[in-house]
Design an enzyme around this catalytic site. Structure first.
Site, PDB file in Angstrom:
ATOM      1  N   GLY A   1     -13.870  -3.763  -0.525  1.00  0.00           N
ATOM      2  CA  GLY A   1     -15.235  -3.245  -0.361  1.00  0.00           C
ATOM      3  C   GLY A   1     -15.571  -2.204  -1.414  1.00  0.00           C
TER       4      GLY A   1
ATOM      5  N   GLY B   1      -9.898  -8.098  -2.430  1.00  0.00           N
ATOM      6  CA  GLY B   1     -10.170  -9.169  -1.466  1.00  0.00           C
ATOM      7  C   GLY B   1      -9.479 -10.479  -1.786  1.00  0.00           C
TER       8      GLY B   1
ATOM      9  CE  LYS C   1     -21.951 -15.847   4.903  1.00  0.00           C
ATOM     10  NZ  LYS C   1     -21.712 -14.842   5.938  1.00  0.00           N
TER      11      LYS C   1
ATOM     12  NE  ARG D   1      -4.250  -1.752   1.638  1.00  0.00           N
ATOM     13  CZ  ARG D   1      -5.090  -2.344   2.469  1.00  0.00           C
ATOM     14  NH1 ARG D   1      -4.905  -2.269   3.766  1.00  0.00           N
ATOM     15  NH2 ARG D   1      -6.124  -2.999   2.004  1.00  0.00           N
TER      16      ARG D   1
HETATM   17  P1  AMP Z   1     -15.863 -13.868  -0.024  1.00  0.00           P
HETATM   18  O1  AMP Z   1     -15.222 -13.104   1.081  1.00  0.00           O
HETATM   19  O2  AMP Z   1     -17.342 -13.921   0.043  1.00  0.00           O
HETATM   20  O3  AMP Z   1     -15.334 -13.470  -1.399  1.00  0.00           O
HETATM   21  O4  AMP Z   1     -15.438 -15.375   0.200  1.00  0.00           O
HETATM   22  C1  AMP Z   1     -14.134 -15.820   0.151  1.00  0.00           C
HETATM   23  C2  AMP Z   1     -14.069 -17.118   0.875  1.00  0.00           C
HETATM   24  O5  AMP Z   1     -14.954 -18.022   0.286  1.00  0.00           O
HETATM   25  C3  AMP Z   1     -12.704 -17.771   0.860  1.00  0.00           C
HETATM   26  O6  AMP Z   1     -12.181 -17.770   2.163  1.00  0.00           O
HETATM   27  C4  AMP Z   1     -13.006 -19.187   0.393  1.00  0.00           C
HETATM   28  O7  AMP Z   1     -12.344 -20.170   1.152  1.00  0.00           O
HETATM   29  C5  AMP Z   1     -14.492 -19.305   0.594  1.00  0.00           C
HETATM   30  N1  AMP Z   1     -15.102 -20.323  -0.278  1.00  0.00           N
HETATM   31  C6  AMP Z   1     -15.017 -20.423  -1.598  1.00  0.00           C
HETATM   32  N2  AMP Z   1     -15.647 -21.522  -2.030  1.00  0.00           N
HETATM   33  C7  AMP Z   1     -16.136 -22.150  -0.954  1.00  0.00           C
HETATM   34  C8  AMP Z   1     -16.867 -23.345  -0.749  1.00  0.00           C
HETATM   35  N3  AMP Z   1     -17.197 -24.127  -1.770  1.00  0.00           N
HETATM   36  N4  AMP Z   1     -17.209 -23.668   0.513  1.00  0.00           N
HETATM   37  C9  AMP Z   1     -16.855 -22.883   1.541  1.00  0.00           C
HETATM   38  N5  AMP Z   1     -16.163 -21.737   1.419  1.00  0.00           N
HETATM   39  C10 AMP Z   1     -15.808 -21.374   0.179  1.00  0.00           C
END
Ligand code: AMP
Length: 397
Positions: free
Chosen positions: A377, A354, A202, A38
């Site tokens: 974000g 992220g 999610k 950064r």
């Molecule tokens: P996000 O912050 O919503 O972009 O999610 C990122 C996280 O999603 C990472 O830590 C991944 O390990 C998790 N992730 C991706 N695919 C899966 C899955 N099939 N089951 C559980 N966690 C997942």
């Protein structure tokens, strides 16, 4: 929102220029900076200002001191690192109130090309509430404002938004200009085909992104944990995989919307499933649905081929979210495969902050991408089609 003045469009010689940077760097227990990315990202703007005779006053937040002067979150280590990188003394104004006697004195004594760094803006409780009093204090130090902190552009705080109420000139630095150029063009004026790859855990955290991108893209690829809610919406069993029951209806709506808009929506046809959430758990490939007692942790080989095929002729790609639990090597193959295709294709490739950034860097392919966003974000909100207050507040061209 995109037509904003940059540092090159404003008069800076001899002016006191307050620059909002993102110096929110990770520190170890001894307060050594463990990743200087950064700080490096802020250098082009700082160097431009120094070389063009500005008096450069830097400010940033670090961590969450919650309105209190917490010594472990002082920006002092950043001043030291900056001095070394710039090859000149960066004066650190160690005021618990941020704009205190040290800052005022240091700024009063500045010559052209000098650099002063203020203390962590979040030492002040007003900062995150955008309270005018602190904005005024910050503005009182300067003639001109420059925002180069994309990571906080989606928040309206004193040091990036409030301060612009009290200074006539407010422009963006090179870092924000680059974010606007890449993310803005990808979303509003892309070279087509435009393909978005969404993953991560999610659906619920990416609802607005899915909804907005369906208005823009030619193809939308969905992997990661969020894919199981879509698979369920297609009537498939998802076993013990991540599932957001409340969003099954929404997933159906999105599939209908894709169909109406003529957007190709791709969802996994096979999955790497495991008995437990553990790198060494027993695993296998599951075609179609997933049996009870198994959970999906990565996209399967057929899906990987389908996704790769959809990406090979893309001209613009936006990627946000891993295809599986990429932190575990046995479930990182799908994510790595996407990173490899993006590194290979002749397209503008944008990694939207992220975990996808971590995944691309883990695969050692960071320098093969056109743009890696510096704000998780903020880049998500950009992809949602939202106006970012930290950018809206800057002067139009
Ligand atoms: P996000 O912050 O919503 O972009 O999610 C990122 C996280 O999603 C990472 O830590 C991944 O390990 C998790 N992730 C991706 N695919 C899966 C899955 N099939 N089951 C559980 N966690 C997942």
């Amino acid at each position: 929102m995109l037509n904003k003045k940059s540092v090159e469009d404003i008069a800076i010689k001899g002016k006191k220029v307050l620059v909002r940077c993102d110096f929110n760097v990770p520190l170890d227990a001894d307060r050594n900076i463990t990743d200087e990315t950064r700080i490096d990202g802020a250098l082009p703007t700082i160097k431009y200002l120094i070389e063009n005779g500005a008096k450069v006053i830097l400010c940033s937040h670090m961590g969450k001191p919650k309105g209190e002067p917490k010594p472990e979150l002082s920006l002092a280590p950043v001043a030291k690192a900056l001095s070394a990188k710039l090859g000149k003394d960066v004066i650190f104004a160690a005021d618990a109130t941020v704009v205190g006697e040290n800052a005022k004195k240091a700024v009063a004594e500045m010559a052209e090309g000098d650099v002063v760094l203020l203390e962590n803006t979040r030492y002040r409780a007003e900062e995150t509430k955008n309270v005018p009093e602190f904005s005024k204090e910050l503005a009182s130090l300067a003639d001109v404002f420059v925002n180069d902190a994309f990571g906080t552009a989606h928040r309206a705080h004193c040091s990036n938004v409030g301060v612009t109420d009290y200074l006539d000139t407010a422009a963006c630095g090179y870092l924000i200009a680059k974010e606007i150029e890449f993310l803005g063009n990808a979303v509003n004026n892309p070279v087509r085909p435009l393909v978005a790859v969404l993953g991560g855990s999610k659906v619920s955290s990416k609802i607005s992104v899915i909804n907005n991108l369906l208005e823009k893209v030619d193809t939308l690829i969905i992997g990661g944990g969020m894919a199981y809610t879509f698979m369920k919406a297609l009537g498939k069993n998802v076993g013990d995989s991540l599932l957001e029951e409340d969003y099954i209806e929404y997933a159906k709506e999105m599939m209908e919307k894709a169909e109406k808009k003529g957007v190709k929506l791709l969802i996994p046809v096979d999955t790497v499933v495991a008995k437990e959430f553990n790198n060494d758990a027993e695993s296998k490939i599951s075609e179609g649905g997933i049996e009870d007692g198994w959970m999906g942790l990565d996209i399967g080989p057929k899906t990987t081929e389908i996704f790769k095929d959809a990406l090979k002729d893309a001209k613009t790609v936006v990627w946000n979210g891993p295809m599986g639990v990429f932190e575990m090597p046995n479930f990182a193959k799908g994510t790595n495969a996407i990173a490899e295709v993006l590194a290979d294709i002749d397209a503008t490739t944008i990694i939207g902050g992220g975990d996808s950034v971590a995944a691309v860097n883990q695969a050692g392919l960071g320098d093969k991408m056109s743009h890696i966003s510096t704000g998780g974000g903020a880049s998500l909100e950009f992809l949602e089609g939202k106006d970012l207050p930290g950018i809206v507040a800057l002067n139009d061209k």
